[in-house]
Structure formats: C-alpha cells, structure tokens
Design a protein around this motif. Structure first.
Motif, mmCIF file in Angstrom:
data_model
loop_
_atom_site.group_PDB
_atom_site.id
_atom_site.type_symbol
_atom_site.label_atom_id
_atom_site.label_comp_id
_atom_site.label_asym_id
_atom_site.label_seq_id
_atom_site.Cartn_x
_atom_site.Cartn_y
_atom_site.Cartn_z
ATOM 1 N N THR A 98 75.199 29.399 92.647
ATOM 2 C CA THR A 98 75.547 28.331 91.703
ATOM 3 C C THR A 98 75.115 28.692 90.284
ATOM 4 O O THR A 98 75.711 28.254 89.306
ATOM 5 C CB THR A 98 74.832 27.019 92.136
ATOM 6 O OG1 THR A 98 75.092 26.812 93.502
ATOM 7 C CG2 THR A 98 75.287 25.829 91.323
ATOM 8 N N ASP A 132 75.984 32.245 86.403
ATOM 9 C CA ASP A 132 76.323 32.417 84.983
ATOM 10 C C ASP A 132 75.111 32.340 84.054
ATOM 11 O O ASP A 132 75.251 32.445 82.842
ATOM 12 C CB ASP A 132 77.318 31.322 84.551
ATOM 13 C CG ASP A 132 78.655 31.514 85.231
ATOM 14 O OD1 ASP A 132 78.950 32.651 85.613
ATOM 15 O OD2 ASP A 132 79.379 30.500 85.412
ATOM 16 N N HIS A 149 72.776 21.969 81.524
ATOM 17 C CA HIS A 149 74.018 22.373 82.174
ATOM 18 C C HIS A 149 73.728 22.942 83.567
ATOM 19 O O HIS A 149 74.434 22.656 84.543
ATOM 20 C CB HIS A 149 74.736 23.394 81.279
ATOM 21 C CG HIS A 149 76.181 23.501 81.587
ATOM 22 N ND1 HIS A 149 76.735 24.648 82.064
ATOM 23 C CD2 HIS A 149 77.174 22.581 81.525
ATOM 24 C CE1 HIS A 149 78.018 24.439 82.273
ATOM 25 N NE2 HIS A 149 78.302 23.196 81.960
ATOM 26 N N ALA A 150 72.673 23.736 83.663
ATOM 27 C CA ALA A 150 72.297 24.318 84.959
ATOM 28 C C ALA A 150 71.934 23.210 85.948
ATOM 29 O O ALA A 150 72.306 23.263 87.128
ATOM 30 C CB ALA A 150 71.127 25.284 84.777
ATOM 31 N N GLN A 201 73.060 20.126 85.900
ATOM 32 C CA GLN A 201 74.314 19.444 86.283
ATOM 33 C C GLN A 201 75.054 20.244 87.349
ATOM 34 O O GLN A 201 75.552 19.709 88.335
ATOM 35 C CB GLN A 201 75.209 19.271 85.047
ATOM 36 C CG GLN A 201 74.685 18.201 84.114
ATOM 37 C CD GLN A 201 75.246 18.317 82.706
ATOM 38 O OE1 GLN A 201 75.884 19.300 82.349
ATOM 39 N NE2 GLN A 201 74.986 17.311 81.883
ATOM 40 N N GLN A 202 75.075 21.554 87.158
ATOM 41 C CA GLN A 202 75.801 22.411 88.095
ATOM 42 C C GLN A 202 75.135 22.416 89.477
ATOM 43 O O GLN A 202 75.801 22.294 90.499
ATOM 44 C CB GLN A 202 75.834 23.825 87.527
ATOM 45 C CG GLN A 202 77.003 24.600 88.038
ATOM 46 C CD GLN A 202 77.649 25.366 86.896
ATOM 47 O OE1 GLN A 202 77.837 24.826 85.798
ATOM 48 N NE2 GLN A 202 77.954 26.620 87.132
ATOM 49 N N ARG A 234 75.770 19.087 91.148
ATOM 50 C CA ARG A 234 77.140 18.993 91.644
ATOM 51 C C ARG A 234 77.262 19.752 92.972
ATOM 52 O O ARG A 234 77.802 19.257 93.942
ATOM 53 C CB ARG A 234 78.099 19.593 90.599
ATOM 54 C CG ARG A 234 79.518 19.097 90.727
ATOM 55 C CD ARG A 234 80.376 19.559 89.554
ATOM 56 N NE ARG A 234 79.830 19.193 88.267
ATOM 57 C CZ ARG A 234 79.630 20.028 87.234
ATOM 58 N NH1 ARG A 234 79.940 21.298 87.343
ATOM 59 N NH2 ARG A 234 79.139 19.599 86.095
ATOM 60 N N GLU A 235 76.704 20.934 93.008
ATOM 61 C CA GLU A 235 76.834 21.780 94.202
ATOM 62 C C GLU A 235 76.040 21.229 95.396
ATOM 63 O O GLU A 235 76.513 21.240 96.527
ATOM 64 C CB GLU A 235 76.348 23.206 93.846
ATOM 65 C CG GLU A 235 76.182 24.154 95.006
ATOM 66 C CD GLU A 235 77.502 24.522 95.700
ATOM 67 O OE1 GLU A 235 78.564 24.411 95.044
ATOM 68 O OE2 GLU A 235 77.461 24.890 96.893
#
Ligand code: ADP
Ligand code: ASP
Ligand code: MG
Length: 451
Positions: free
Chosen positions: A409, A412, A438-439, A441-442, A445-446
């Motif tokens: 996840t 990036d 942002h990390a 949030q990602q 989400r995952e």
C-alpha cells in the motif's frame, strides 16, 4: 472500589453556554458522577500559550486579552446570577494580564504554567455555577491541592502517593454531599508552584483522579462519539470502535491519536477502571468502551498519525572502539533527561526519535548541552519535518502476507525509518510530513474500508 464515576469534558464540550448545559445534562443522567473534570473553554489554552511566549506589541496583547474576556463573558452573561462569579473571573483575568506583560520581558516555563492554568481555573467557575443554577449541590475544587507533581514545568509527572493521600483527605469527603467540578491539566509541585501535565493533559488528570479515589468508571466526553479507526478529520470514512483493549487504545494514544492524552490509560489500567469515550454533543450515539477483556482482537485495529517528529542519527566515529557505544549514548541522554521514543540500530549507528513535546508546543528539541556531549562520542545528525504513522493491531507478526499488504500500500512513499517487533500491537514508520496524511488515508482505505 467506590461507586464514584469521574466524567471529563474537553475544550469543545465546554466551549459555550449551550455546550456547558449539555455537560450538565450528561452529569445529571448518571447519579454516580460525583467528580467532573474539565478543560479550558475551546481556544483559550492556545491564546494563553501565545501570551506566555511573549507578545511584545501592547495592542496585539490587548486584543488577545479581549478575546479571553469575550469567550468567558459571553457565557457568564447568560447565567441567572452572573455576579456570583464575576469577581473571581475578573481576578483571574487581571492575573493573566500581569503575567502576559511579564512574559514579554522574561518568558519561562514556570510562568507559562501560571498563565495557561488560568483557562481551567475560569471554566470551572462557570460550569460550577451552571450546575448550581440547575439545582445541584456543587462545589468547585482547586485540583492543585491534590494533583501533586514534579517541578518539570510544562510536562510535569504526577506524584502518585501524594495524589492518593491528598485525594482521600480533601476530595473524597466533599463527594459525599456534592458534585465536584475541578480542573484538568493543572497541578502543583511540592513547593505549591503551579505545573501542567502537557497539552491535552486533562484526560490524564481525570484518569489520575479516578485512580486516586478508586472510581468505578471514567468517562471522557469529547467532540466525536468514540475512538475511531483513524482520526475522522483525516479519513472521513473512519468509523467508531465499539470496544477496544487497554493495550490497543494505549498504543493509539501513544502514537498520536489526539482523542486521548498518551498517558491517560496508564492509571486506568493500573486500577482496571473501565473507560468510556463519547460525544457530549451527541451522547445518544454511544461511544467506545476501553476495557481489559474485549471480544475481538482484529489483526488491524486503527492507524494513527503524529506530527512534529525529531529524528537523531548517531554514528560512532571509530567502529573499533564501538563496544559500549549504545550504553554511552543512552547514559548521556538520560543525564540530560531526554526521553527517547522509537529506536533502530545498526552495528555502529543508532537512530532515535525524541518523545512528545511540552505545553509550549513545537517539535521536541535535543538540548544543546546533550548534543555537545554526544558530538564528543559520535557524529550527530538531527532531522525535522517528519511524521510518525503507526498501524495498531494484534499479533501482526503471526499473520502471513501482512508486510506485503502494508508495504504494498505504501509503495509510492519514501519511508525514512521503520520500527516493528518490540510490541505485538504496532508497526510504525517515519516519513516526510508533506505526504504523511496521504499515507494514512491510503492505509485506511486499504485496511479499514473494505467491509
Ligand atoms: P478534547 O478537547 O475533548 O480533549 P481533542 O481535540 O483533544 O478533544 O480530541 C478529539 C479529537 O481527536 C477529535 O475531534 C478527532 O479529530 C481527534 N482524533 C484523532 N484521532 C482520533 C481517533 N482515532 N478517533 C477519534 N478521534 C480522533
Ligand atoms: N486545556 C489544555 C489544552 O488545551 C488541556 C486539555 O484540554 O486537555 O491542552
Ligand atoms: Mg484532548
């Protein structure tokens, strides 16, 4: 164990007249609630910290003082008998003005604590009066009589034996006939100088008081209906957790979930006091229970974010003399009372982050004297602008594919440091603050938005 319940209300819960009345209604709803611990009205501590840092411009200083007058008198003017507390509030505001002027010449951590304590000293006068006007026998109690601490201004540590004795002598007897309204966040040292427990410290105060009086329960009333899978301000799809273990919730608090001050659950766990977290605005929504035994122990429970990290990398100058290197490093840090948080090591170097910040805010600093001593032993590189993201869960090391799922996840992102293995409840990493949200949030989400 007594039958007394302790209820704590944070800054937004006591922000104005309506909010304070909602708190009063919550207290009325539970006849066991005898101790009410509150924060300063929303925004007040920030203004006081600004004044404590020294505002040289007189016009600007007076504007800040006027904001304090407006916040408090907009509530007081709605009381049935405002005159009962007007003098007390004015006295405190005069003290704020005098200390703020002094701070322009000689700011200090001790003066900061004197100033910031005024927020809680005022809000408790007002809530106590509201409770009285609603027909309850209520007493305002100055917690500095009980909350004895070390003299580390801005980040004082509680003196548990002294607190326990003072609570039984001074606080418990009043609870028999009255509801007590008292201050979170503030305390006093053994010379009776005012101290504070660090920003957000009212949660910790409430837990320490609950422990000292052997309370049967502790309620933390705030602006969200419980502890969420992550800060709902970061990930709008975050959802409240019904039940969570002390271990998981402590990790969350430690790793930056602002909903609880990092030390809050330590006293509650010591005395196995169940903790409830709910919204004072919407109490009907229920909340989160933090308990010793919970029904489920999911692999992933929550993700947290903590900003303002300071990373220090120490590299031994001569690897042939490296034996005892770590021992020397930690002796120097301990001598300078530098509290270390995360650590990773290799043969000749160690990277570590500094523990949380104090009431004055900002990222934690390595004291210059400690840096000088370390530089005699090794090279010292200090990095700022980093954030810490922690994934909280259970037995992550026992489940196959976990690392792939997490790091896949995050493919990036540039991860500056990873800590994993010391606790079965967390995996955490440092990355640049510009993409930390942002990390989170990602990851959320995952790992949390698929059900
Ligand atoms: P109080 O003034 O009542 O102490 P805080 O602002 O200190 O309230 O803490 C409540 C805030 O914590 C919430 O509004 C929310 O944005 C933030 N928060 C951070 N992490 C979490 C989480 N995991 N669950 C719920 N709230 C969280
Ligand atoms: N009033 C203090 C602060 O804003 C303590 C607290 O609210 O918990 O940090
Ligand atoms: Mg708080």
């Amino acid at each position: 164990m007594s039958t007394i319940n302790v209820a704590k209300f944070g800054g937004t819960s006591v922000a104005n007249f309506e909010a304070m009345n909602r708190c009063a209604a919550i207290v009325e709803n539970n006849p066991h609630t005898k101790v009410v611990v509150i924060s300063a009205c929303s925004g007040v501590t920030n203004i006081l910290v600004e004044l404590a840092n020294g505002v040289a411009d007189q016009v600007q200083r007076e504007q800040l003082l006027k904001q304090l007058v407006d916040i408090h008198f907009s509530i007081i003017n709605q009381l049935k008998q405002p005159q009962t507390i007007t003098n007390d509030i004015n006295e405190i505001l005069t003290k704020v003005s005098q200390c703020a002027e002094k701070a322009t010449v000689e700011p200090s951590e001790q003066l900061t604590d004197q100033l910031v304590s005024c927020g809680e000293l005022m809000s408790t006068h007002i809530l106590c009066q509201i409770m009285c006007e609603r027909g309850h026998a209520t007493q305002r109690f100055d917690i500095r009589t009980v909350m004895k601490t070390t003299s580390v201004f801005g980040n004082a540590e509680p003196l548990l034996d002294e607190i326990s004795i003072a609570a039984k002598t001074h606080l418990v007897p009043i609870c028999k006939d009255s509801i007590v309204v008292t201050q979170g966040f503030i305390g006093s040292d053994l010379n009776n100088k005012t101290t504070t427990l660090g920003r957000g410290g009212s949660d910790y105060s409430a837990a320490l008081i609950a422990e000292a009086i052997s309370a049967s329960g502790l309620e933390i009333w705030t602006d969200v209906p419980g502890i969420y899978t992550t800060d709902p301000r970061i990930a709008p799809k975050a959802h409240p957790i019904k039940e969570i273990s002390f271990a998981e919730a402590s990790e969350m608090a430690n790793f930056g979930a602002k909903i609880l001050h990092p030390s809050t659950l330590v006293p509650a766990l010591r005395h196995k006091i169940p903790v409830f977290v709910g919204s004072s605005k919407e109490p009907q929504l229920g909340g989160t229970w933090v308990k010793q035994e919970v029904e489920s122990a999911p692999l992933f429970r929550a993700v947290t974010l903590r900003g303002n990290q300071t990373l220090i990398t120490l590299k031994s100058l001569n690897m042939f003399q490296a034996s005892g290197f770590l021992a020397k490093v930690f002796t120097i840090l301990a001598q300078h009372k530098v509290s270390v948080d995360l650590i990773t090591t290799s043969e000749i170097s160690v990277s570590l982050t500094l523990d949380r910040t104090n009431t004055q805010g900002g990222s934690p600093k390595l004291p210059p004297a400690a840096q000088k001593e370390l530089e005699e032993l090794c090279s010292v590189v200090v990095e700022h602008n980093l954030s810490l993201v922690a994934l909280i869960g259970n037995e992550m090391g026992q489940a196959k594919g976990t690392a792939k799922q997490i790091f896949g996840t995050l493919e990036d992102y540039n991860l500056r440091m990873i800590c994993y293995g010391a606790s079965c409840h967390n995996l955490c990493f440092l990355l640049h603050e510009s993409y930390a949200r942002h990390a989170v949030q990602q990851l959320h989400r995952e790992l949390f938005e698929h059900e």
